[in-house]
Design a protein around this motif. Structure first.
Motif, mmCIF file in Angstrom:
data_model
loop_
_atom_site.group_PDB
_atom_site.id
_atom_site.type_symbol
_atom_site.label_atom_id
_atom_site.label_comp_id
_atom_site.label_asym_id
_atom_site.label_seq_id
_atom_site.Cartn_x
_atom_site.Cartn_y
_atom_site.Cartn_z
ATOM 1 N N LEU A 94 0.867 -1.166 0.000
ATOM 2 C CA LEU A 94 0.000 0.000 0.000
ATOM 3 C C LEU A 94 0.908 1.222 0.000
ATOM 4 O O LEU A 94 1.884 1.275 0.747
ATOM 5 N N TYR A 95 0.577 2.180 -0.842
ATOM 6 C CA TYR A 95 1.434 3.354 -1.006
ATOM 7 C C TYR A 95 0.757 4.568 -0.357
ATOM 8 O O TYR A 95 -0.238 5.093 -0.854
ATOM 9 N N ARG A 96 1.316 4.974 0.776
ATOM 10 C CA ARG A 96 0.729 5.981 1.648
ATOM 11 C C ARG A 96 0.447 7.314 0.958
ATOM 12 O O ARG A 96 -0.658 7.832 1.021
ATOM 13 N N ARG A 97 1.430 7.885 0.322
ATOM 14 C CA ARG A 97 1.242 9.228 -0.254
ATOM 15 C C ARG A 97 0.189 9.241 -1.359
ATOM 16 O O ARG A 97 -0.680 10.120 -1.356
ATOM 17 N N PRO A 98 0.189 8.294 -2.302
ATOM 18 C CA PRO A 98 -0.899 8.283 -3.286
ATOM 19 C C PRO A 98 -2.274 8.042 -2.648
ATOM 20 O O PRO A 98 -3.273 8.629 -3.076
ATOM 21 N N ILE A 99 -2.328 7.205 -1.611
ATOM 22 C CA ILE A 99 -3.595 6.958 -0.916
ATOM 23 C C ILE A 99 -4.075 8.243 -0.248
ATOM 24 O O ILE A 99 -5.254 8.611 -0.351
ATOM 25 N N ILE A 100 -3.178 8.949 0.426
ATOM 26 C CA ILE A 100 -3.559 10.198 1.089
ATOM 27 C C ILE A 100 -4.003 11.237 0.066
ATOM 28 O O ILE A 100 -4.978 11.959 0.277
ATOM 29 N N ASP A 101 -3.307 11.311 -1.051
ATOM 30 C CA ASP A 101 -3.672 12.248 -2.110
ATOM 31 C C ASP A 101 -5.082 11.939 -2.632
ATOM 32 O O ASP A 101 -5.903 12.840 -2.803
ATOM 33 N N PHE A 102 -5.357 10.661 -2.871
ATOM 34 C CA PHE A 102 -6.682 10.235 -3.334
ATOM 35 C C PHE A 102 -7.743 10.594 -2.289
ATOM 36 O O PHE A 102 -8.814 11.104 -2.609
ATOM 37 N N TRP A 103 -7.446 10.341 -1.031
ATOM 38 C CA TRP A 103 -8.355 10.618 0.079
ATOM 39 C C TRP A 103 -8.661 12.116 0.167
ATOM 40 O O TRP A 103 -9.814 12.512 0.337
ATOM 41 N N ALA A 104 -7.632 12.946 0.019
ATOM 42 C CA ALA A 104 -7.799 14.391 0.144
ATOM 43 C C ALA A 104 -8.706 14.958 -0.947
ATOM 44 O O ALA A 104 -9.360 15.984 -0.734
ATOM 45 N N ASP A 105 -8.756 14.294 -2.098
ATOM 46 C CA ASP A 105 -9.561 14.787 -3.216
ATOM 47 C C ASP A 105 -10.974 14.220 -3.250
ATOM 48 O O ASP A 105 -11.741 14.528 -4.160
ATOM 49 N N GLY A 106 -11.341 13.392 -2.283
ATOM 50 C CA GLY A 106 -12.643 12.736 -2.351
ATOM 51 C C GLY A 106 -13.446 12.904 -1.086
ATOM 52 O O GLY A 106 -13.125 13.715 -0.212
ATOM 53 N N GLU A 107 -14.495 12.099 -1.002
ATOM 54 C CA GLU A 107 -15.401 12.168 0.140
ATOM 55 C C GLU A 107 -15.399 10.896 0.975
ATOM 56 O O GLU A 107 -16.074 10.828 1.995
ATOM 57 N N GLU A 108 -14.649 9.893 0.557
ATOM 58 C CA GLU A 108 -14.590 8.638 1.306
ATOM 59 C C GLU A 108 -13.679 8.786 2.518
ATOM 60 O O GLU A 108 -12.766 9.603 2.523
ATOM 61 N N THR A 109 -13.915 7.942 3.510
ATOM 62 C CA THR A 109 -13.014 7.939 4.664
ATOM 63 C C THR A 109 -11.705 7.260 4.268
ATOM 64 O O THR A 109 -11.661 6.460 3.320
ATOM 65 N N LEU A 110 -10.667 7.561 5.009
ATOM 66 C CA LEU A 110 -9.376 6.929 4.756
ATOM 67 C C LEU A 110 -9.483 5.415 4.950
ATOM 68 O O LEU A 110 -8.936 4.639 4.167
ATOM 69 N N ALA A 111 -10.206 4.992 5.963
ATOM 70 C CA ALA A 111 -10.383 3.557 6.207
ATOM 71 C C ALA A 111 -11.074 2.878 5.026
ATOM 72 O O ALA A 111 -10.683 1.773 4.627
ATOM 73 N N ASP A 112 -12.080 3.525 4.443
ATOM 74 C CA ASP A 112 -12.767 2.943 3.282
ATOM 75 C C ASP A 112 -11.837 2.834 2.076
ATOM 76 O O ASP A 112 -11.882 1.844 1.333
ATOM 77 N N ILE A 113 -10.997 3.825 1.876
ATOM 78 C CA ILE A 113 -10.058 3.784 0.751
ATOM 79 C C ILE A 113 -9.032 2.680 0.948
ATOM 80 O O ILE A 113 -8.752 1.911 0.023
ATOM 81 N N VAL A 114 -8.487 2.574 2.146
ATOM 82 C CA VAL A 114 -7.508 1.515 2.417
ATOM 83 C C VAL A 114 -8.153 0.149 2.218
ATOM 84 O O VAL A 114 -7.564 -0.740 1.606
ATOM 85 N N THR A 115 -9.377 -0.022 2.710
ATOM 86 C CA THR A 115 -10.098 -1.289 2.518
ATOM 87 C C THR A 115 -10.289 -1.574 1.034
ATOM 88 O O THR A 115 -10.047 -2.696 0.571
ATOM 89 N N HIS A 116 -10.705 -0.572 0.288
ATOM 90 C CA HIS A 116 -10.925 -0.740 -1.155
ATOM 91 C C HIS A 116 -9.650 -1.174 -1.867
ATOM 92 O O HIS A 116 -9.661 -2.133 -2.652
ATOM 93 N N VAL A 117 -8.547 -0.503 -1.584
ATOM 94 C CA VAL A 117 -7.282 -0.843 -2.242
ATOM 95 C C VAL A 117 -6.858 -2.257 -1.854
ATOM 96 O O VAL A 117 -6.485 -3.061 -2.714
ATOM 97 N N LEU A 118 -6.943 -2.575 -0.579
ATOM 98 C CA LEU A 118 -6.555 -3.901 -0.097
ATOM 99 C C LEU A 118 -7.398 -4.991 -0.755
ATOM 100 O O LEU A 118 -6.864 -5.964 -1.302
ATOM 101 N N VAL A 119 -8.710 -4.823 -0.754
ATOM 102 C CA VAL A 119 -9.613 -5.823 -1.341
ATOM 103 C C VAL A 119 -9.337 -5.978 -2.831
ATOM 104 O O VAL A 119 -9.265 -7.100 -3.350
ATOM 105 N N HIS A 120 -9.153 -4.887 -3.533
ATOM 106 C CA HIS A 120 -8.936 -4.986 -4.974
ATOM 107 C C HIS A 120 -7.580 -5.571 -5.329
ATOM 108 O O HIS A 120 -7.472 -6.331 -6.293
ATOM 109 N N GLU A 121 -6.556 -5.269 -4.577
ATOM 110 C CA GLU A 121 -5.252 -5.854 -4.873
ATOM 111 C C GLU A 121 -5.276 -7.363 -4.668
ATOM 112 O O GLU A 121 -4.764 -8.120 -5.482
ATOM 113 N N ILE A 122 -5.888 -7.800 -3.601
ATOM 114 C CA ILE A 122 -5.993 -9.242 -3.337
ATOM 115 C C ILE A 122 -6.999 -9.886 -4.295
ATOM 116 O O ILE A 122 -6.725 -10.916 -4.908
ATOM 117 N N GLY A 123 -8.147 -9.266 -4.432
ATOM 118 C CA GLY A 123 -9.248 -9.843 -5.196
ATOM 119 C C GLY A 123 -8.952 -10.078 -6.657
ATOM 120 O O GLY A 123 -9.249 -11.146 -7.193
#
Length: 148
Positions: A94-123
């Protein structure tokens, strides 16, 4: 027009650390249904600020912010050969700075974004459909137990 006050509640906030993102990922992984986590036995989750140059080149990224996460490892059909070859365990980066950048530009919670990235990378690696992953994310966000 008034000057911004240094006492604003968000003035002292700091960006989430590598450890913060790793904690969010571990909590998210623990909340996923067992049918999703079972193929991931021994999964290692690593958090870095950015992907390395080799990964950026390999994934044909135009910017270091293009990649939020990456799965590296053996698929289910390759798993039986791990012991023979001495390959590394399955890893999710998981890449912190791109995740934070994505989070800052949206309306999702950071936890939801991390979950989404984790699920999609594994899935995607293990062949889950987008619909399967949406269901899995929904269960995780409702704090479902791993047995669901």
């Amino acid at each position: 027009m008034t000057e911004p006050s240094p006492e604003l509640p968000f003035a002292a906030l700091k960006a989430p650390t590598l450890d913060d993102i790793e904690t969010l990922a571990r909590v998210a992984f623990a909340s996923l249904p067992s049918r999703f986590t079972a193929p991931c036995e021994g999964l290692v989750i690593r958090v870095e600020d950015f992907p390395d140059d080799e990964t950026l080149d390999e994934m044909e990224c135009e910017s270091e912010y293009d990649l939020l996460g990456l799965f590296r490892g053996a698929g289910l059909t390759q798993r039986e050969h791990l012991a023979e070859t001495g390959d590394q365990p399955n890893l999710v980066w998981l890449y912190r700075r791109p995740i934070i950048d994505f989070w800052a530009d949206g309306e999702e919670t950071l936890a939801d974004i991390v979950t989404h990235v984790l699920v999609h990378e594994i899935g995607h690696h293990f062949g889950f459909s987008d619909e399967d992953m949406e269901e899995i994310e929904g269960r995780a966000s409702r704090n479902a137990s791993p047995e669901d």
